[in-house]
Enzyme design. Structure first.
Site, PDB file in Angstrom:
ATOM      1  N   GLY A  43       0.834  -1.193   0.000  1.00 64.84           N
ATOM      2  CA  GLY A  43       0.000   0.000   0.000  1.00 64.84           C
ATOM      3  C   GLY A  43       0.866   1.239   0.000  1.00 64.84           C
ATOM      4  N   GLN A 103       3.048  10.031   1.295  1.00 69.02           N
ATOM      5  CA  GLN A 103       4.337   9.367   1.483  1.00 69.02           C
ATOM      6  C   GLN A 103       5.283   9.694   0.335  1.00 69.02           C
ATOM      7  OE1 GLN A 103       2.573   5.209   2.191  1.00 69.02           O
ATOM      8  NE2 GLN A 103       4.532   5.127   3.266  1.00 69.02           N
ATOM      9  N   CYS A 123       6.305  -0.304   7.361  1.00 70.70           N
ATOM     10  CA  CYS A 123       5.919   0.865   6.567  1.00 70.70           C
ATOM     11  C   CYS A 123       7.121   1.338   5.755  1.00 70.70           C
ATOM     12  CB  CYS A 123       5.456   1.979   7.514  1.00 70.70           C
ATOM     13  SG  CYS A 123       5.025   3.507   6.658  1.00 70.70           S
ATOM     14  N   LEU A 124       6.880   1.683   4.504  1.00 69.84           N
ATOM     15  CA  LEU A 124       7.962   2.138   3.634  1.00 69.84           C
ATOM     16  C   LEU A 124       8.567   3.454   4.139  1.00 69.84           C
ATOM     17  CD1 LEU A 124       6.256   1.383   0.202  1.00 69.84           C
ATOM     18  CD2 LEU A 124       7.981   0.000   1.386  1.00 69.84           C
ATOM     19  N   HIS A 129      -3.932   1.379   7.860  1.00 70.74           N
ATOM     20  CA  HIS A 129      -2.566   1.916   7.824  1.00 70.74           C
ATOM     21  C   HIS A 129      -2.466   3.078   6.822  1.00 70.74           C
ATOM     22  CE1 HIS A 129       1.979   1.194   7.933  1.00 70.74           C
ATOM     23  NE2 HIS A 129       1.827   2.015   6.904  1.00 70.74           N
ATOM     24  N   GLU A 130      -3.030   2.875   5.629  1.00 63.93           N
ATOM     25  CA  GLU A 130      -2.911   3.907   4.585  1.00 63.93           C
ATOM     26  C   GLU A 130      -3.775   5.127   4.892  1.00 63.93           C
ATOM     27  OE1 GLU A 130      -0.439   3.521   2.811  1.00 63.93           O
ATOM     28  OE2 GLU A 130      -0.182   1.385   3.151  1.00 63.93           O
ATOM     29  N   HIS A 181      -2.017   7.298   7.247  1.00 59.62           N
ATOM     30  CA  HIS A 181      -1.036   8.176   6.578  1.00 59.62           C
ATOM     31  C   HIS A 181      -1.681   9.482   6.133  1.00 59.62           C
ATOM     32  CE1 HIS A 181       2.764   6.086   6.294  1.00 59.62           C
ATOM     33  NE2 HIS A 181       2.216   4.994   5.813  1.00 59.62           N
TER      34      HIS A 181
HETATM   35 NI    NI Z   1       3.059   3.097   5.676  1.00 60.00          NI
END
Ligand code: NI
Length: 167
Positions: free
Chosen positions: A46, A51, A94-95, A136-137, A140
């Site tokens: 995702g 981000q 998470c990226l 999660h997204e 963000h």
């Molecule tokens: Ni993330």
């Protein structure tokens, strides 16, 4: 298509609420394609637009980690309208939060409303992995990282380590 740079903690942009999209038009299509390519390249399941430094309420996601059957979904201006139950997601990552995995408290089921990439209303009723990804997204887009949902001690240890690394 191009791969976008992913912002990482402690970039202040990640703490900001993303702007709702008020016009779903052609200019969004390239952004969406780039977001998907960036997500697959990472690789991740995702990605939220902020981000990648884009101030817009857009998420892309694909819970299917099998490369052969890639098929990402898009939600614009997603909102959780219903929740049910509590679970702990295992080993969430998470990226934008390098080198950390943690269990995170999440809702078991969420119902999410938003728009697809053509501006058509979408409603997703999710449990399991997809439910965690959506939470999660959407976090963000609200300026929340998963480290904001773990214990204060764990968060402090991570912050200290990370700030030392990037000094
Ligand atoms: Ni993330």
């Amino acid at each position: 298509m191009s791969v976008l740079d992913i912002l990482t903690f402690p970039d202040p942009f990640l703490k900001q609420r993303a702007k709702p999209v008020d016009n779903v038009d052609d200019s969004l299509q390239q952004i969406i394609e780039d977001m998907a390519e960036t997500m697959y390249q990472a690789p991740g399941v995702g990605l939220a637009a902020n981000q990648a430094g884009i101030d817009a309420c857009i998420i892309v996601f694909d819970p299917n980690t099998d490369e052969q059957s890639r098929d990402f979904q898009v939600l614009i201006n997603p909102v959780i309208i219903e929740t049910q139950g509590r679970v702990v997601s295992e080993n969430e990552g998470c990226l934008s939060v390098p080198d950390l995995r943690s269990d995170v408290p999440r809702f078991e089921r969420v119902v999410v409303e938003g728009l697809d990439r053509r501006g058509n209303p979408q409603k997703i009723d999710a449990t399991g992995f997809l439910s965690t990804i959506l939470q999660h997204e959407i976090d963000h887009l609200n300026g929340i990282l998963f480290i904001d949902r773990i214990s204060a001690l764990k968060r402090q240890i991570y912050k200290r380590k990370r700030l030392k690394e990037i000094k």
